[in-house]
Design an enzyme around this catalytic site. Structure first.
Site, PDB file in Angstrom:
ATOM      1  N   LYS A 175       3.062   6.500  11.449  1.00  0.00           N
ATOM      2  CA  LYS A 175       2.521   7.594  10.610  1.00  0.00           C
ATOM      3  C   LYS A 175       1.154   8.124  11.087  1.00  0.00           C
ATOM      4  CE  LYS A 175       4.859   6.627   6.222  1.00  0.00           C
ATOM      5  NZ  LYS A 175       4.656   6.415   4.781  1.00  0.00           N
ATOM      6  N   ASP A 188       4.109  12.118   0.574  1.00  0.00           N
ATOM      7  CA  ASP A 188       4.011  10.953  -0.327  1.00  0.00           C
ATOM      8  C   ASP A 188       3.200  11.281  -1.594  1.00  0.00           C
ATOM      9  OD1 ASP A 188       5.575   9.094   0.995  1.00  0.00           O
ATOM     10  OD2 ASP A 188       3.922   8.351   2.227  1.00  0.00           O
ATOM     11  N   THR A 215      -8.247  -7.642   0.499  1.00  0.00           N
ATOM     12  CA  THR A 215      -9.327  -7.508   1.492  1.00  0.00           C
ATOM     13  C   THR A 215     -10.269  -6.422   0.986  1.00  0.00           C
ATOM     14  OG1 THR A 215      -7.679  -8.030   3.171  1.00  0.00           O
ATOM     15  CG2 THR A 215      -9.775  -7.146   3.958  1.00  0.00           C
TER      16      THR A 215
HETATM   17  P1  NAP Z   1       0.334  -1.579   4.216  1.00  0.00           P
HETATM   18  O1  NAP Z   1      -0.416  -0.418   4.746  1.00  0.00           O
HETATM   19  O2  NAP Z   1       0.732  -2.679   5.126  1.00  0.00           O
HETATM   20  O3  NAP Z   1      -0.524  -2.193   2.994  1.00  0.00           O
HETATM   21  C1  NAP Z   1      -0.095  -3.379   2.340  1.00  0.00           C
HETATM   22  C2  NAP Z   1      -0.976  -3.643   1.124  1.00  0.00           C
HETATM   23  O4  NAP Z   1      -0.453  -4.783   0.442  1.00  0.00           O
HETATM   24  C3  NAP Z   1      -2.437  -3.970   1.470  1.00  0.00           C
HETATM   25  O5  NAP Z   1      -3.279  -3.512   0.456  1.00  0.00           O
HETATM   26  C4  NAP Z   1      -2.406  -5.505   1.502  1.00  0.00           C
HETATM   27  O6  NAP Z   1      -3.667  -6.091   1.253  1.00  0.00           O
HETATM   28  C5  NAP Z   1      -1.493  -5.784   0.328  1.00  0.00           C
HETATM   29  N1  NAP Z   1      -0.884  -7.115   0.390  1.00  0.00           N
HETATM   30  C6  NAP Z   1       0.070  -7.545   1.255  1.00  0.00           C
HETATM   31  N2  NAP Z   1       0.366  -8.835   0.994  1.00  0.00           N
HETATM   32  C7  NAP Z   1      -0.423  -9.230  -0.043  1.00  0.00           C
HETATM   33  C8  NAP Z   1      -0.589 -10.443  -0.754  1.00  0.00           C
HETATM   34  N3  NAP Z   1       0.123 -11.546  -0.460  1.00  0.00           N
HETATM   35  N4  NAP Z   1      -1.494 -10.489  -1.774  1.00  0.00           N
HETATM   36  C9  NAP Z   1      -2.216  -9.394  -2.084  1.00  0.00           C
HETATM   37  N5  NAP Z   1      -2.106  -8.199  -1.441  1.00  0.00           N
HETATM   38  C10 NAP Z   1      -1.228  -8.121  -0.424  1.00  0.00           C
HETATM   39  O7  NAP Z   1       1.706  -1.112   3.533  1.00  0.00           O
HETATM   40  P2  NAP Z   1       2.008   0.305   2.820  1.00  0.00           P
HETATM   41  O8  NAP Z   1       2.603   1.233   3.818  1.00  0.00           O
HETATM   42  O9  NAP Z   1       0.786   0.712   2.066  1.00  0.00           O
HETATM   43  O10 NAP Z   1       3.200  -0.104   1.816  1.00  0.00           O
HETATM   44  C11 NAP Z   1       2.952  -0.938   0.687  1.00  0.00           C
HETATM   45  C12 NAP Z   1       4.188  -0.989  -0.222  1.00  0.00           C
HETATM   46  O11 NAP Z   1       4.455   0.312  -0.739  1.00  0.00           O
HETATM   47  C13 NAP Z   1       5.477  -1.424   0.496  1.00  0.00           C
HETATM   48  O12 NAP Z   1       6.225  -2.242  -0.388  1.00  0.00           O
HETATM   49  C14 NAP Z   1       6.210  -0.115   0.734  1.00  0.00           C
HETATM   50  O13 NAP Z   1       7.619  -0.283   0.776  1.00  0.00           O
HETATM   51  C15 NAP Z   1       5.807   0.656  -0.520  1.00  0.00           C
HETATM   52  N6  NAP Z   1       5.879   2.120  -0.325  1.00  0.00           N
HETATM   53  C16 NAP Z   1       6.703   2.817  -1.160  1.00  0.00           C
HETATM   54  C17 NAP Z   1       6.792   4.196  -1.025  1.00  0.00           C
HETATM   55  C18 NAP Z   1       7.696   4.952  -1.947  1.00  0.00           C
HETATM   56  O14 NAP Z   1       8.010   6.110  -1.683  1.00  0.00           O
HETATM   57  N7  NAP Z   1       8.109   4.359  -3.038  1.00  0.00           N
HETATM   58  C19 NAP Z   1       6.037   4.877  -0.063  1.00  0.00           C
HETATM   59  C20 NAP Z   1       5.202   4.131   0.772  1.00  0.00           C
HETATM   60  C21 NAP Z   1       5.137   2.751   0.628  1.00  0.00           C
HETATM   61  P3  NAP Z   1      -4.687  -6.419   2.482  1.00  0.00           P
HETATM   62  O15 NAP Z   1      -5.379  -5.129   2.807  1.00  0.00           O
HETATM   63  O16 NAP Z   1      -5.572  -7.467   1.928  1.00  0.00           O
HETATM   64  O17 NAP Z   1      -3.820  -6.924   3.618  1.00  0.00           O
END
Ligand code: NAP
Length: 286
Positions: A72, A109, A158
């Site tokens: 992205k 989004d 974080t």
């Molecule tokens: P990302 O950039 O990898 O961010 C992941 C986030 O989750 C970070 O804030 C991370 O915290 C946190 N996290 C991961 N493991 C954790 C844990 N064990 N405890 C606490 N926090 C934790 O991923 P993303 O692209 O933002 O996606 C995040 C979620 O949103 C995914 O499930 C994705 O499928 C969903 N999503 C849905 C849509 C939709 O259209 N519905 C669109 C986009 C994304 P740290 O910074 O501390 O690592």
């Protein structure tokens, strides 16, 4: 679905990997319902070949594509222009190849998130939101909420990542109340009772770890809250169950997934997307 022929228009989703995407099912069902001679394909593009992948869209006559993890941000330098919204979010999830050959980067989004809220009758203007997480999805959600004047607290495991998101938002929305905190039971206990909307943008609760939730077991959830979990696999997450059991309104990520897809579909085709068909196809594919 009609046969593929010399007039078939092509779009797809560029990512690495793309095996688990539900987007082809959702978009192809919409093309069929609308009677359009279009196809949506998975486009696995290795991270070393992102530039070639983007330029290949134009060379091969694609109308555009969606962009997913991990490309992205990487696609941005290969495009001719990027909308102000995608620029502000810092990510492109949809590319439109214009008839003049220019390739434009969009981000649907934020639109998808706001439309999901609107469809459920939640008006975020002037409300207070707690956003859990500070990754890519949090950036789109926070931008969407800030653009309609919602005050936002970003809580992340974080802290530095939450701080950096707040700094970026504050430069775009200097008068909006914003703050960053660590994501802990204590900060949730302190902040959430003052909020109208709680959004989970962390990946906690996502398949296969479906028994996890960003909301601690021991804390009561205020029943007046609207809880939006961006996780869409499973369709009903543990956090959504916790919200319902507390008497709060629960919303899931499938709605946002469909509305961001519908916005991309409308950009490519210029027609109104058949959203109900897309919901059914996405659910079936999951
Ligand atoms: P990302 O950039 O990898 O961010 C992941 C986030 O989750 C970070 O804030 C991370 O915290 C946190 N996290 C991961 N493991 C954790 C844990 N064990 N405890 C606490 N926090 C934790 O991923 P993303 O692209 O933002 O996606 C995040 C979620 O949103 C995914 O499930 C994705 O499928 C969903 N999503 C849905 C849509 C939709 O259209 N519905 C669109 C986009 C994304 P740290 O910074 O501390 O690592």
């Amino acid at each position: 679905m009609g046969a593929i022929n010399g007039n078939t228009r092509v779009v797809g989703v560029m990512g690495w990997p793309v095996e688990h995407t539900v987007s082809p099912a959702m978009h192809n069902a919409a093309f069929q319902t609308a009677g359009l001679n279009w196809r949506y394909l998975p486009l696995p593009v290795h991270p070393d070949r992102v530039g070639q992948g983007v330029h290949g869209l134009l060379a091969l006559g694609f109308a555009g594509c969606n962009v997913t993890v991990p490309h992205k941000q990487a696609v941005m330098e290969h495009l001719d222009d990027i909308t102000a919204e995608a620029q502000a979010i810092g990510a492109v999830n949809t590319i439109l190849v214009q008839t003049d050959g220019r390739m434009i980067g969009h981000n649907t989004d934020a639109t998808g998130f706001l439309r999901s809220l609107a469809e459920r009758g939640f008006r975020p203007e002037g409300t207070r939101a707690v956003v859990m997480g500070a990754g890519g999805a949090a950036r789109a959600v926070a931008y969407a909420l800030a653009s309609v004047g919602t005050s936002i607290k970003i809580l992340n495991r974080t802290l530095s990542r939450a701080e950096s998101l707040v700094v970026d938002l504050a430069s775009l929305f200097p008068t909006l109340p914003l703050c960053s905190l660590s994501l802990t039971p204590a900060t949730l206990h302190q902040e959430v009772p003052l909020a109208d909307l709680l959004v989970n943008t962390t990946s906690l609760g996502m398949w296969p770890q479906v028994e996890r939730s960003a909301w601690p077991e021991e804390l009561p959830l205020p029943p007046s809250l609207t809880v939006f979990d961006l996780v869409y696999n499973p369709v009903e997450t543990k956090l959504m169950r916790q919200a319902r059991e507390a008497g709060a309104l629960a919303m899931g990520g499938l709605e946002m997934l469909v509305y961001q897809g519908a916005a991309a579909w409308e950009l490519w085709t210029g027609q109104k997307a058949p959203v109900e068909v897309m919901v059914t196809a996405a659910k079936a594919a999951l």
